[in-house]
Design a protein around this motif. Sequence first.
Motif, PDB file in Angstrom:
ATOM      1  N   ARG A  51     -33.847  19.830  19.261  1.00 26.38           N
ATOM      2  CA  ARG A  51     -34.406  19.972  20.586  1.00 26.38           C
ATOM      3  C   ARG A  51     -33.449  19.516  21.455  1.00 26.38           C
ATOM      4  O   ARG A  51     -33.021  20.029  22.483  1.00 26.38           O
ATOM      5  N   VAL A  52     -32.972  18.305  21.219  1.00 25.79           N
ATOM      6  CA  VAL A  52     -31.766  17.701  22.218  1.00 25.79           C
ATOM      7  C   VAL A  52     -30.636  18.563  22.097  1.00 25.79           C
ATOM      8  O   VAL A  52     -30.035  18.558  23.340  1.00 25.79           O
ATOM      9  N   TYR A  53     -30.167  18.928  20.996  1.00 27.75           N
ATOM     10  CA  TYR A  53     -29.004  19.854  21.101  1.00 27.75           C
ATOM     11  C   TYR A  53     -29.159  21.044  21.871  1.00 27.75           C
ATOM     12  O   TYR A  53     -28.088  21.525  22.649  1.00 27.75           O
ATOM     13  N   GLY A  54     -30.522  21.761  21.619  1.00 30.68           N
ATOM     14  CA  GLY A  54     -30.305  22.908  22.729  1.00 30.68           C
ATOM     15  C   GLY A  54     -30.785  22.452  24.049  1.00 30.68           C
ATOM     16  O   GLY A  54     -30.335  23.380  24.915  1.00 30.68           O
ATOM     17  N   ALA A  55     -31.369  21.547  24.208  1.00 30.34           N
ATOM     18  CA  ALA A  55     -31.553  21.124  25.787  1.00 30.34           C
ATOM     19  C   ALA A  55     -30.241  20.878  26.309  1.00 30.34           C
ATOM     20  O   ALA A  55     -29.893  21.101  27.665  1.00 30.34           O
ATOM     21  N   LEU A  56     -29.124  20.147  25.569  1.00 33.43           N
ATOM     22  CA  LEU A  56     -27.725  19.784  26.112  1.00 33.43           C
ATOM     23  C   LEU A  56     -26.978  21.194  26.461  1.00 33.43           C
ATOM     24  O   LEU A  56     -26.638  21.512  27.478  1.00 33.43           O
ATOM     25  N   PHE A  57     -27.197  22.200  25.516  1.00 29.69           N
ATOM     26  CA  PHE A  57     -26.457  23.438  25.759  1.00 29.69           C
ATOM     27  C   PHE A  57     -27.124  24.104  26.952  1.00 29.69           C
ATOM     28  O   PHE A  57     -26.343  24.697  27.764  1.00 29.69           O
ATOM     29  N   TRP A  58     -28.452  24.068  27.020  1.00 26.91           N
ATOM     30  CA  TRP A  58     -29.195  24.704  28.247  1.00 26.91           C
ATOM     31  C   TRP A  58     -28.694  24.036  29.702  1.00 26.91           C
ATOM     32  O   TRP A  58     -28.703  24.497  30.584  1.00 26.91           O
ATOM     33  N   SER A  59     -28.417  22.750  29.517  1.00 28.37           N
ATOM     34  CA  SER A  59     -28.202  21.873  30.639  1.00 28.37           C
ATOM     35  C   SER A  59     -26.951  22.129  31.257  1.00 28.37           C
ATOM     36  O   SER A  59     -26.542  22.347  32.370  1.00 28.37           O
ATOM     37  N   LEU A  60     -25.969  22.483  29.914  1.00 27.69           N
ATOM     38  CA  LEU A  60     -24.475  22.369  30.561  1.00 27.69           C
ATOM     39  C   LEU A  60     -24.177  24.038  30.764  1.00 27.69           C
ATOM     40  O   LEU A  60     -23.075  24.274  31.621  1.00 27.69           O
ATOM     41  N   ALA A  61     -24.813  25.100  30.377  1.00 22.81           N
ATOM     42  CA  ALA A  61     -24.678  26.433  30.303  1.00 22.81           C
ATOM     43  C   ALA A  61     -24.022  26.799  31.807  1.00 22.81           C
ATOM     44  O   ALA A  61     -23.224  27.631  31.815  1.00 22.81           O
ATOM     45  N   PRO A  62     -24.734  26.644  32.883  1.00 19.75           N
ATOM     46  CA  PRO A  62     -24.345  26.947  34.168  1.00 19.75           C
ATOM     47  C   PRO A  62     -22.957  26.356  34.785  1.00 19.75           C
ATOM     48  O   PRO A  62     -22.326  26.922  35.646  1.00 19.75           O
ATOM     49  N   LEU A  63     -22.608  25.295  34.012  1.00 22.10           N
ATOM     50  CA  LEU A  63     -21.733  24.512  34.407  1.00 22.10           C
ATOM     51  C   LEU A  63     -20.272  24.870  33.763  1.00 22.10           C
ATOM     52  O   LEU A  63     -19.202  24.632  34.371  1.00 22.10           O
ATOM     53  N   ILE A  64     -20.253  25.628  32.666  1.00 18.52           N
ATOM     54  CA  ILE A  64     -19.170  25.950  32.004  1.00 18.52           C
ATOM     55  C   ILE A  64     -19.290  27.473  31.713  1.00 18.52           C
ATOM     56  O   ILE A  64     -19.875  28.117  30.794  1.00 18.52           O
ATOM     57  N   ASN A  65     -18.591  28.017  32.796  1.00 15.48           N
ATOM     58  CA  ASN A  65     -18.736  29.618  32.798  1.00 15.48           C
ATOM     59  C   ASN A  65     -17.670  30.388  31.917  1.00 15.48           C
ATOM     60  O   ASN A  65     -16.674  30.922  32.515  1.00 15.48           O
ATOM     61  N   VAL A  66     -17.767  30.189  30.750  1.00 12.73           N
ATOM     62  CA  VAL A  66     -16.698  30.929  29.768  1.00 12.73           C
ATOM     63  C   VAL A  66     -17.456  31.713  28.898  1.00 12.73           C
ATOM     64  O   VAL A  66     -18.482  31.410  28.241  1.00 12.73           O
ATOM     65  N   THR A  67     -16.780  32.751  28.290  1.00 11.51           N
ATOM     66  CA  THR A  67     -17.196  33.430  27.214  1.00 11.51           C
ATOM     67  C   THR A  67     -17.597  32.801  25.717  1.00 11.51           C
ATOM     68  O   THR A  67     -18.810  32.917  25.397  1.00 11.51           O
ATOM     69  N   GLU A  68     -16.521  31.736  25.497  1.00 14.22           N
ATOM     70  CA  GLU A  68     -16.917  31.145  24.281  1.00 14.22           C
ATOM     71  C   GLU A  68     -17.464  29.735  24.424  1.00 14.22           C
ATOM     72  O   GLU A  68     -16.860  29.116  25.305  1.00 14.22           O
ATOM     73  N   PRO A  69     -18.501  29.554  24.029  1.00 21.40           N
ATOM     74  CA  PRO A  69     -19.195  28.148  24.501  1.00 21.40           C
ATOM     75  C   PRO A  69     -18.252  27.023  23.792  1.00 21.40           C
ATOM     76  O   PRO A  69     -17.662  27.140  22.793  1.00 21.40           O
TER      77      PRO A  69
END
Length: 473
Positions: free
Chosen positions: A267-285
């Motif tokens: 859950r924490v791993y998914g929450a971290l991705f969800w939180s950072l997704a708008p800040l790192i605007n690249v095709t490859e995560p």
Amino acid sequence: MRALVLLCCFVASLLLPGQAEEAEDVSEEAPLRDRSHIEKTLMLNEDKPADDFSVVLQRLRKIYHSSIKPLEQSYKYNELRQHEITDGEITSKPMVLFLGPWSVGKSTMINYLLGLENTRYQLYTGAEPTTSEFTVLMHGPKLKTIEGIVMAADSARSFSPLEKFGQNFLEKLIGIEVPHKLLERVTFVDTPGIIENRKQQERGYPFNDVCQWFIDRADLIFVVFDPTKLDVGLELEMLFRQLKGRESQIRIILNKADNLATQMLMRVYGALFWSLAPLINVTEPPRVYVSSFWPYDYKPDTHRDLFLREEISLLEDLNQVIENRLENKIAFIRQHAIRVRIHALLVDRYLQTYKEKMTFFSDGELVFKDIVEDPDKFYIFKTILAKTNVSKFDLPHREAYKDFFGINPISSFKLLSQQCSYMGGCFLDKIERAITQELPSLLGSLGLGKNPGALNCDKTGCGETPKNRYKKP
């Protein structure tokens, strides 16, 4: 965002009580973790002498001084990008930068990688915000602390440009020399933790500008989080905006992962991705490394093998940066040369257009204001793309030249065609030769294992030994 904050609070409620009890006597209860994988991956036990890169670096410095710097100074590139390259930066070791919220384990991670825990060299750590300075860990024959004002005054190091951020910042800059084998090959920079409820102005110096200076020069950037600090505030959002364009150097670390059960870790791993997704605007995560970077053994009933593999993978990334030191340095100087060339071509085009539009009765100030306000009307940027080998993705923003010419009058520049001499040749030809021939040749010689011959630096002065004006004779 509300759901994310609630999740962080929930995780904190699960972690903090147990952690508080263990923190009182953790060194006595928890066994120390085996460090053999660190020494093996980073090759710290090998007795081979350190590689001598002085010949290659001297040639690189020669190319910069003779072929790039003249055009850079003539068209005042530093006032556009605020990035001045010094001899200390050219010869410096790879830099690893640690960023992230407060008390996520940045200083503890440095202590762990260097094996400094329970020694007089270790960085101070704690549950509260403990690092208020920018701390640079370097190699030295003995333990030594260097004040920021001395580091900025010493041109033999790469930190002299930091003086422009003022004396308040230099009081928050500290260097520590440690006799450690890893620091012979790399420099670590620990930064103050991001505290969202504190205004940047209260720090007493331009925190974001200082971070940008280190980001621009870092070879590897570790952005560290822990399960209790996943929410993104204004200061962290600003930090990720500054990281734009440096995605290949970023490594995101979810630290203290052994404090979580499997389900909560997911859950924490998914929450971290969800939180950072708008800040790192690249095709490859970005790659997220999940482990617990401190000297004590993993908690029982956790994913020990997974955490160890993640840690080794991160160490391999670090070792790759160290091994590719010269290649990265040459590529960095070549990238800088390309930007200087594009800037010179643009200034030259602005100047040509200005001269073409000027008449005997024209008001020079109004003519040039019209050009700067709407460069597309005069095909400034399109002309550069059409006539020269320039990518549209490398062009600076048009707005940047409004400020640039506001400080530097167009009349203070010469056309590129006038930047030539009988003995020295033309500035533009020299920088183009460096981009297309000299720097690729130097890079190719490394791949073939050749030893590039040392060049004479007498004319440029690049062979002079840098001086520390604070050091007594």
